[in-house]
Design an enzyme around this catalytic site. Sequence first.
Site, PDB file in Angstrom:
ATOM      1  N   GLU A   1      47.672 -73.683   1.294  1.00 55.39           N
ATOM      2  CA  GLU A   1      49.015 -73.111   2.005  1.00 55.39           C
ATOM      3  C   GLU A   1      49.981 -74.418   1.628  1.00 55.39           C
ATOM      4  OE1 GLU A   1      47.855 -73.042   6.295  1.00 55.39           O
ATOM      5  OE2 GLU A   1      46.207 -71.322   5.701  1.00 55.39           O
TER       6      GLU A   1
ATOM      7  N   HIS B   1      49.761 -68.283   8.504  1.00 52.72           N
ATOM      8  CA  HIS B   1      49.143 -69.023   9.360  1.00 52.72           C
ATOM      9  C   HIS B   1      49.813 -69.212  10.659  1.00 52.72           C
ATOM     10  CE1 HIS B   1      46.384 -72.885   9.723  1.00 52.72           C
ATOM     11  NE2 HIS B   1      46.518 -72.077  10.702  1.00 52.72           N
TER      12      HIS B   1
ATOM     13  N   ARG C   1      39.975 -70.856   8.571  1.00 52.39           N
ATOM     14  CA  ARG C   1      40.803 -71.836   7.621  1.00 52.39           C
ATOM     15  C   ARG C   1      40.739 -70.957   6.153  1.00 52.39           C
ATOM     16  NH1 ARG C   1      43.295 -73.776  11.213  1.00 52.39           N
ATOM     17  NH2 ARG C   1      43.172 -75.876  11.918  1.00 52.39           N
TER      18      ARG C   1
END
Length: 320
Positions: free
Chosen positions: A268, A286, A239
């Site tokens: 993000e 991602h 993450r």
Amino acid sequence: MSKQTRIMEPIGVLLTSPTNSYLEQELDKRFNLFRLWNVPNKLEFLKQNSGSIRAVAVNPNVPTDREFIESLPALEIVSSFSVGLDKIDLEYCKEKGIRVTNTPDVLTDDVADLAIGLILTTLRRICECDRYVKAGLWKKGDFRLTTKFSGKKVGIIGLGRIGTAIAKRAESFNCPISYYSRSEKPGSNYKYFPSVLELASDCQILVVACPLTEETRHIINREVLNALGPSGYLINIGRGPHVDERELVSALVEGRIAGAGLDVFENEPHVPEELFGPDNVVLLPHVGSGTVETRHAMADLVIGNIEAHFNKKPLLTPVV
Ligand code: NAP
């Protein structure tokens, strides 16, 4: 997923964001589906419909925090379209007796494949090579030499499902493997380090594959980056907040590490523009689990868990 019988009463299921078209379509077939992103006034919508929403299907970009849970008094189950649970207030769900499920295992191969892809792309500068050919630069001269992957020492933070799958793949590149996690894994032949700092000092490629918790937030800090050193590479498929991005940028710019391959970011979809400049960085949006096959399997688990709950059967992949 085979065609399931629609559960008799129209159970209200809330999908928080446009996660996956297959998931949306299959939920719509089976339940009374509410799409949260379509509503102009979310608070008003929740006020009007909260009494009939008994399940939510969530995507890791949307926080399932205390406030959100409190706005849904009839909520019985949170079915997450991810294995990571960092955006869900698990303690509060436990307290309220709300079940929580995730999507482990089905995405492990994809994320591990991508980690190896990121390592190769970063060390062998594959994206840059592609741009070099397409820009017609090859006619002017050969591409510069890059860095070998095979045989490099790989250190993994979090030797769980994904970490182990990365280790297995890296082994086939003749890479010695070591790892750090809170506990040593019995039966593992890989070298265990009791701290991230020791792991970073000993490896050439440091891969982050642990869950995001208060303990692991900024687990990659200045000290760890310095320990990794000027010939070391950082790969993050965990993450974004695992990495202190400000420190990473300065380590890259000052040459205190050799490069980085990142699939995830602190905020993000916003990526610090300072990361766009250095040519020793590879950035991905991602996409660790982002294949048609895997997203389909994840959707099946999300739906399967909700159906199991309302059919009073054991949950497929329970967390809480
Ligand atoms: P997992 O099987 O639960 O493995 C997690 C590993 O991390 C375990 O080995 C655990 O060992 C270790 N760990 C937990 N807390 C730690 C801590 N405080 N410090 C160091 N190690 C710790 O989970 P998984 O299925 O492999 O998934 C791992 C993570 O990958 C997910 O949580 C998610 O954030 C991320 N992920 C990213 C993508 C992507 O698209 N990029 C996709 C899927 C998953 P100990 O308990 O012994 O510490």
